[in-house]
Design a protein around this motif. Structure first.
Motif, short mmCIF file in Angstrom:
data_model
loop_
_atom_site.label_atom_id
_atom_site.label_comp_id
_atom_site.label_asym_id
_atom_site.label_seq_id
_atom_site.Cartn_x
_atom_site.Cartn_y
_atom_site.Cartn_z
N GLN A 30 0.83 -1.21 0.00
CA GLN A 30 0.00 0.00 0.00
C GLN A 30 0.87 1.26 0.00
OE1 GLN A 30 -2.57 -0.43 3.39
NE2 GLN A 30 -4.06 -1.66 2.27
N LYS A 33 2.20 2.18 -3.16
CA LYS A 33 1.12 2.54 -4.08
C LYS A 33 0.94 1.51 -5.20
CE LYS A 33 0.99 7.36 -2.97
NZ LYS A 33 0.56 7.23 -1.64
N ASP A 35 -1.55 -0.64 -5.81
CA ASP A 35 -2.93 -0.92 -5.41
C ASP A 35 -3.50 -2.22 -5.97
OD1 ASP A 35 -2.92 1.45 -3.98
OD2 ASP A 35 -3.62 2.61 -5.70
#
Length: 118
Positions: A30, A33, A35
């Motif tokens: 996370q 980033k 995702d």
């Protein structure tokens, strides 16, 4: 899938160690980033075995609640395990399940469908 000569140490009591490692790996993903990545750690089919245990425990709780009309509270567990319990019980006509509490203290509650005020 992790390979080790000592699965029980990697898994920990009720999966605490492997779950914590998995949570840390997902936090890293996370923060980076990324995702579209979800990390699931497993060893020697622990996740499948744990899922079967959760199913049996959910069924046992549902029977107890249906017979006693009293709610059953599970010990705190990770979200992905709570989701499995809810999924196992979603079509049960006599009981319902919901989560209660915050963070790592969040628990599953199995309650009679007749007591909708819980």
């Amino acid at each position: 899938d992790l390979s080790t000569t000592n699965e029980s140490q990697l898994i920990g009591t009720r999966g605490t160690t492997i779950n914590e490692l998995q949570e840390q790996a997902n936090q890293f993903v996370q923060q980076a980033k990324l995702d579209d990545i979800d990390v699931v750690l497993d060893t020697k089919d622990y996740r499948a075995k744990r899922s079967e245990i959760l199913k049996k425990v959910a069924e046992r709780a549902a029977k107890e609640v249906a017979n006693s009309e009293e709610s059953v509270y599970f010990d705190p567990m990770p979200e992905f395990e709570r989701v499995q319990i809810h999924e196992f019980l979603k079509d049960n006509k006599k009981v319902r399940s919901y989560s209660e509490g915050k963070g790592k203290q969040r628990v599953v509650v199995v309650a009679p469908r007749t007591k909708l005020s819980d």
